[in-house]
Design a protein around this motif. Structure first.
Motif, PDB file in Angstrom:
ATOM      1  N   MET A   1       0.834  -1.177   0.000  1.00  0.00           N
ATOM      2  CA  MET A   1       0.000   0.000   0.000  1.00  0.00           C
ATOM      3  C   MET A   1       0.881   1.243   0.000  1.00  0.00           C
ATOM      4  SD  MET A   1      -3.291   0.332   2.452  1.00  0.00           S
ATOM      5  CE  MET A   1      -4.170  -1.158   2.736  1.00  0.00           C
ATOM      6  N   SER A   2       0.492   2.219  -0.786  1.00  0.00           N
ATOM      7  CA  SER A   2       1.247   3.465  -0.831  1.00  0.00           C
ATOM      8  C   SER A   2       0.853   4.355   0.348  1.00  0.00           C
ATOM      9  CB  SER A   2       0.979   4.197  -2.152  1.00  0.00           C
ATOM     10  OG  SER A   2      -0.337   4.720  -2.153  1.00  0.00           O
ATOM     11  N   GLY A   3       1.628   5.388   0.535  1.00  0.00           N
ATOM     12  CA  GLY A   3       1.352   6.317   1.625  1.00  0.00           C
ATOM     13  C   GLY A   3      -0.015   6.950   1.520  1.00  0.00           C
ATOM     14  N   SER A   4      -0.421   7.323   0.305  1.00  0.00           N
ATOM     15  CA  SER A   4      -1.730   7.961   0.137  1.00  0.00           C
ATOM     16  C   SER A   4      -2.864   6.966   0.392  1.00  0.00           C
ATOM     17  CB  SER A   4      -1.867   8.588  -1.246  1.00  0.00           C
ATOM     18  OG  SER A   4      -1.866   7.599  -2.246  1.00  0.00           O
ATOM     19  N   GLU A   5      -2.656   5.695   0.041  1.00  0.00           N
ATOM     20  CA  GLU A   5      -3.678   4.685   0.315  1.00  0.00           C
ATOM     21  C   GLU A   5      -3.823   4.449   1.813  1.00  0.00           C
ATOM     22  OE1 GLU A   5      -2.073   1.522  -2.050  1.00  0.00           O
ATOM     23  OE2 GLU A   5      -3.529   1.864  -3.645  1.00  0.00           O
ATOM     24  N   ILE A   6      -2.711   4.448   2.510  1.00  0.00           N
ATOM     25  CA  ILE A   6      -2.737   4.285   3.965  1.00  0.00           C
ATOM     26  C   ILE A   6      -3.457   5.470   4.597  1.00  0.00           C
ATOM     27  CG2 ILE A   6      -1.294   4.219   6.049  1.00  0.00           C
ATOM     28  CD1 ILE A   6       0.763   2.635   4.349  1.00  0.00           C
ATOM     29  N   GLN A   7      -3.162   6.670   4.111  1.00  0.00           N
ATOM     30  CA  GLN A   7      -3.810   7.885   4.619  1.00  0.00           C
ATOM     31  C   GLN A   7      -5.319   7.824   4.377  1.00  0.00           C
ATOM     32  OE1 GLN A   7      -2.709  10.303   6.405  1.00  0.00           O
ATOM     33  NE2 GLN A   7      -3.970  12.084   6.012  1.00  0.00           N
ATOM     34  N   LYS A   8      -5.728   7.416   3.181  1.00  0.00           N
ATOM     35  CA  LYS A   8      -7.156   7.316   2.864  1.00  0.00           C
ATOM     36  C   LYS A   8      -7.832   6.288   3.757  1.00  0.00           C
ATOM     37  CE  LYS A   8      -6.822   8.683  -1.971  1.00  0.00           C
ATOM     38  NZ  LYS A   8      -6.913   8.224  -3.352  1.00  0.00           N
ATOM     39  N   THR A   9      -7.194   5.164   3.971  1.00  0.00           N
ATOM     40  CA  THR A   9      -7.749   4.112   4.823  1.00  0.00           C
ATOM     41  C   THR A   9      -7.910   4.622   6.250  1.00  0.00           C
ATOM     42  OG1 THR A   9      -6.769   2.389   3.459  1.00  0.00           O
ATOM     43  CG2 THR A   9      -7.390   1.774   5.693  1.00  0.00           C
ATOM     44  N   ARG A  10      -6.921   5.358   6.747  1.00  0.00           N
ATOM     45  CA  ARG A  10      -6.979   5.909   8.104  1.00  0.00           C
ATOM     46  C   ARG A  10      -8.142   6.890   8.221  1.00  0.00           C
ATOM     47  NH1 ARG A  10      -5.783  10.248  10.591  1.00  0.00           N
ATOM     48  NH2 ARG A  10      -4.698  11.256   8.883  1.00  0.00           N
ATOM     49  N   ILE A  11      -8.310   7.750   7.233  1.00  0.00           N
ATOM     50  CA  ILE A  11      -9.390   8.743   7.250  1.00  0.00           C
ATOM     51  C   ILE A  11     -10.745   8.049   7.196  1.00  0.00           C
ATOM     52  CG2 ILE A  11     -10.479  10.600   5.928  1.00  0.00           C
ATOM     53  CD1 ILE A  11      -7.590  11.477   5.159  1.00  0.00           C
ATOM     54  N   ILE A  12     -10.877   7.051   6.340  1.00  0.00           N
ATOM     55  CA  ILE A  12     -12.143   6.311   6.233  1.00  0.00           C
ATOM     56  C   ILE A  12     -12.472   5.636   7.559  1.00  0.00           C
ATOM     57  CG2 ILE A  12     -13.241   4.291   5.176  1.00  0.00           C
ATOM     58  CD1 ILE A  12     -11.820   5.183   2.536  1.00  0.00           C
ATOM     59  N   ASN A  13     -11.486   5.015   8.185  1.00  0.00           N
ATOM     60  CA  ASN A  13     -11.721   4.352   9.473  1.00  0.00           C
ATOM     61  C   ASN A  13     -12.122   5.358  10.552  1.00  0.00           C
ATOM     62  OD1 ASN A  13     -11.259   1.793   8.484  1.00  0.00           O
ATOM     63  ND2 ASN A  13      -9.088   1.816   9.006  1.00  0.00           N
ATOM     64  N   GLU A  14     -11.482   6.511  10.524  1.00  0.00           N
ATOM     65  CA  GLU A  14     -11.811   7.553  11.487  1.00  0.00           C
ATOM     66  C   GLU A  14     -13.242   8.054  11.276  1.00  0.00           C
ATOM     67  OE1 GLU A  14     -10.227  11.994  12.443  1.00  0.00           O
ATOM     68  OE2 GLU A  14      -8.762  10.514  11.780  1.00  0.00           O
ATOM     69  N   LEU A  15     -13.615   8.275  10.026  1.00  0.00           N
ATOM     70  CA  LEU A  15     -14.978   8.716   9.718  1.00  0.00           C
ATOM     71  C   LEU A  15     -16.007   7.652  10.097  1.00  0.00           C
ATOM     72  CD1 LEU A  15     -14.428  10.562   6.336  1.00  0.00           C
ATOM     73  CD2 LEU A  15     -15.134  11.590   8.501  1.00  0.00           C
ATOM     74  N   ARG A  16     -15.675   6.406   9.889  1.00  0.00           N
ATOM     75  CA  ARG A  16     -16.583   5.314  10.282  1.00  0.00           C
ATOM     76  C   ARG A  16     -16.847   5.336  11.775  1.00  0.00           C
ATOM     77  NH1 ARG A  16     -16.518  -0.414   7.863  1.00  0.00           N
ATOM     78  NH2 ARG A  16     -17.600  -0.453   9.818  1.00  0.00           N
ATOM     79  N   GLY A  17     -15.773   5.497  12.541  1.00  0.00           N
ATOM     80  CA  GLY A  17     -15.912   5.555  13.996  1.00  0.00           C
ATOM     81  C   GLY A  17     -16.748   6.747  14.429  1.00  0.00           C
ATOM     82  N   PHE A  18     -16.527   7.867  13.765  1.00  0.00           N
ATOM     83  CA  PHE A  18     -17.269   9.079  14.097  1.00  0.00           C
ATOM     84  C   PHE A  18     -18.746   8.925  13.749  1.00  0.00           C
ATOM     85  CE2 PHE A  18     -18.697  13.424  13.135  1.00  0.00           C
ATOM     86  CZ  PHE A  18     -18.473  13.989  14.379  1.00  0.00           C
ATOM     87  N   ILE A  19     -19.042   8.408  12.573  1.00  0.00           N
ATOM     88  CA  ILE A  19     -20.436   8.196  12.158  1.00  0.00           C
ATOM     89  C   ILE A  19     -21.116   7.202  13.102  1.00  0.00           C
ATOM     90  CG2 ILE A  19     -21.918   7.266  10.335  1.00  0.00           C
ATOM     91  CD1 ILE A  19     -19.819   8.494   8.338  1.00  0.00           C
ATOM     92  N   ARG A  20     -20.391   6.179  13.514  1.00  0.00           N
ATOM     93  CA  ARG A  20     -20.943   5.199  14.458  1.00  0.00           C
ATOM     94  C   ARG A  20     -21.354   5.900  15.757  1.00  0.00           C
ATOM     95  NH1 ARG A  20     -19.978  -0.280  14.716  1.00  0.00           N
ATOM     96  NH2 ARG A  20     -18.304   0.038  13.219  1.00  0.00           N
TER      97      ARG A  20
END
Length: 93
Positions: A1-20
């Motif tokens: 995984m590239s750095g930008s993919e890791i960053q996107k995954t981290r942001i998505i996971n953070e947003l998921r937690g927040f929406i939850r």
């Protein structure tokens, strides 16, 4: 995984937690909007946005760091959306 993919995954996971969190406690949105409405009567300066973040952290289960430099992407997005919604409401009146 590239750095930008890791960053996107981290942001998505953070947003998921927040929406939850929002789904588990719908009052967070109601309280957050009320806080934003109150604070944004003086304009949407960085100081007003910091007060909104602090008051949300003090009165809900959402924690937004006091220092804007420490805001996550989810924090920034949530605050931006609050500001946009309040501005749209004010434009209707």
């Amino acid at each position: 995984m590239s750095g930008s993919e890791i960053q996107k995954t981290r942001i998505i996971n953070e947003l998921r937690g927040f929406i939850r969190k929002l789904l588990q406690d719908p009052k967070i949105l109601e309280q957050s909007l009320a806080i934003a409405r109150e604070q944004l009567t003086e304009g949407n300066s960085p100081a007003a946005m910091a007060r909104i973040a602090n008051e949300i952290s003090d009165t809900t289960s959402v924690h937004i760091p006091e220092d804007p430099a420490e805001h996550s992407e989810a924090d920034k997005l949530f605050l931006e959306l609050l500001r946009e919604v309040v501005q749209e409401e004010q434009a209707l009146y």
